[in-house]
Design a protein around this motif. Structure first.
Motif, PDB file in Angstrom:
ATOM      1  N   UNK A  52      -3.811   4.697   2.394  1.00  0.00           N
ATOM      2  CA  UNK A  52      -3.235   3.646   3.241  1.00  0.00           C
ATOM      3  C   UNK A  52      -1.860   3.216   2.733  1.00  0.00           C
ATOM      4  N   UNK A  53      -1.755   2.971   1.436  1.00  0.00           N
ATOM      5  CA  UNK A  53      -0.511   2.430   0.895  1.00  0.00           C
ATOM      6  C   UNK A  53       0.549   3.502   0.672  1.00  0.00           C
ATOM      7  N   UNK A  54       0.155   4.755   0.512  1.00  0.00           N
ATOM      8  CA  UNK A  54       1.136   5.841   0.485  1.00  0.00           C
ATOM      9  C   UNK A  54       1.850   5.896   1.842  1.00  0.00           C
ATOM     10  N   UNK A  55       1.061   5.881   2.902  1.00  0.00           N
ATOM     11  CA  UNK A  55       1.632   5.900   4.250  1.00  0.00           C
ATOM     12  C   UNK A  55       2.459   4.646   4.499  1.00  0.00           C
ATOM     13  N   UNK A  56       1.951   3.492   4.067  1.00  0.00           N
ATOM     14  CA  UNK A  56       2.673   2.230   4.244  1.00  0.00           C
ATOM     15  C   UNK A  56       4.026   2.279   3.533  1.00  0.00           C
ATOM     16  N   UNK A  57       4.049   2.787   2.306  1.00  0.00           N
ATOM     17  CA  UNK A  57       5.305   2.908   1.563  1.00  0.00           C
ATOM     18  C   UNK A  57       6.291   3.830   2.259  1.00  0.00           C
ATOM     19  N   UNK A  77      10.705  -1.539   0.039  1.00  0.00           N
ATOM     20  CA  UNK A  77       9.417  -1.031   0.514  1.00  0.00           C
ATOM     21  C   UNK A  77       8.349  -1.245  -0.548  1.00  0.00           C
ATOM     22  N   UNK A  78       8.675  -0.958  -1.794  1.00  0.00           N
ATOM     23  CA  UNK A  78       7.730  -1.148  -2.887  1.00  0.00           C
ATOM     24  C   UNK A  78       7.346  -2.618  -3.031  1.00  0.00           C
ATOM     25  N   UNK A  79       8.331  -3.500  -3.005  1.00  0.00           N
ATOM     26  CA  UNK A  79       8.062  -4.940  -3.158  1.00  0.00           C
ATOM     27  C   UNK A  79       7.208  -5.456  -1.999  1.00  0.00           C
ATOM     28  N   UNK A  80       7.567  -5.077  -0.786  1.00  0.00           N
ATOM     29  CA  UNK A  80       6.819  -5.541   0.395  1.00  0.00           C
ATOM     30  C   UNK A  80       5.386  -5.005   0.365  1.00  0.00           C
ATOM     31  N   UNK A  81       5.226  -3.708   0.112  1.00  0.00           N
ATOM     32  CA  UNK A  81       3.888  -3.115   0.098  1.00  0.00           C
ATOM     33  C   UNK A  81       3.041  -3.688  -1.035  1.00  0.00           C
ATOM     34  N   UNK A  82       3.624  -3.866  -2.201  1.00  0.00           N
ATOM     35  CA  UNK A  82       2.885  -4.435  -3.322  1.00  0.00           C
ATOM     36  C   UNK A  82       2.459  -5.873  -3.019  1.00  0.00           C
ATOM     37  N   UNK A  83       3.365  -6.645  -2.439  1.00  0.00           N
ATOM     38  CA  UNK A  83       3.023  -8.013  -2.029  1.00  0.00           C
ATOM     39  C   UNK A  83       1.914  -8.021  -0.994  1.00  0.00           C
ATOM     40  N   UNK A  84       1.997  -7.103  -0.055  1.00  0.00           N
ATOM     41  CA  UNK A  84       0.945  -7.008   0.959  1.00  0.00           C
ATOM     42  C   UNK A  84      -0.377  -6.591   0.313  1.00  0.00           C
ATOM     43  N   UNK A 107      -3.528   0.519  -7.584  1.00  0.00           N
ATOM     44  CA  UNK A 107      -3.522   1.769  -6.815  1.00  0.00           C
ATOM     45  C   UNK A 107      -2.598   1.623  -5.610  1.00  0.00           C
ATOM     46  N   UNK A 108      -2.696   0.492  -4.907  1.00  0.00           N
ATOM     47  CA  UNK A 108      -1.845   0.232  -3.744  1.00  0.00           C
ATOM     48  C   UNK A 108      -0.369   0.318  -4.126  1.00  0.00           C
ATOM     49  N   UNK A 114       5.126   5.820  -4.696  1.00  0.00           N
ATOM     50  CA  UNK A 114       5.244   7.265  -4.441  1.00  0.00           C
ATOM     51  C   UNK A 114       5.742   7.502  -3.017  1.00  0.00           C
ATOM     52  N   UNK A 115       5.183   6.770  -2.049  1.00  0.00           N
ATOM     53  CA  UNK A 115       5.630   6.906  -0.664  1.00  0.00           C
ATOM     54  C   UNK A 115       7.106   6.572  -0.507  1.00  0.00           C
TER      55      UNK A 115
END
Length: 129
Positions: A52-57, A77-84, A107-108, A114-115
């Motif tokens: 999920x988070x690879x695709x999100x990134x 992208x990393x900051x937003x996805x990690x916060x999410x 993991x997220x 990576x994404x």
């Protein structure tokens, strides 16, 4: 993608195992494959988080690169996805048979990194031609 992640986190473990159509089938297949490979039952939940988070990134970095440099897009992208990912884990506190797990957040974050890195390498001219 954020909506899909929220949707998945709103389901109990039992719903994901038995009542989620193709998601349940994929999860069962992954669990069977992992058990065959390792010789004992394996929790495949981290695989779901990672995917999920690879695709999100990837999606975040790709969208953001249209507005800022590829490097800034990857970092944002990393900051937003990690916060999410943090809000995703907090959300799971309120879902029966789910819990807040800092390892899932890690993991997220790694998957989102990576994404975002994939998009950065593909769009910044960093890769060899």
């Amino acid at each position: 993608m954020a909506g899909f992640i929220f949707f998945m986190s709103a389901h109990t473990g039992s719903q994901l195992d038995h009542d989620s159509g193709i998601i349940s089938l994929v999860k069962a297949w992954l669990a069977t494959a992992a058990e065959s490979l390792f010789g004992h039952p394996v929790d495949v939940s981290p695989v779901g988080h990672f995917t999920e988070f690879l695709i999100f990134g990837i999606l975040l970095a790709n969208a953001l690169r249209l507005h800022v440099s590829p490097g800034k897009a990857a970092i944002l992208a990393l900051v937003i996805a990690s916060g999410y990912g943090i809000t995703d884990e907090l959300h799971q506190i309120f879902v029966p048979s789910r819990s807040c797990d800092p390892a899932d957040w890690a993991v997220d974050t790694i998957a989102a990194a990576i994404g975002a890195a994939i998009v950065y390498v593909r769009t910044s001219g960093f890769h060899s031609k």
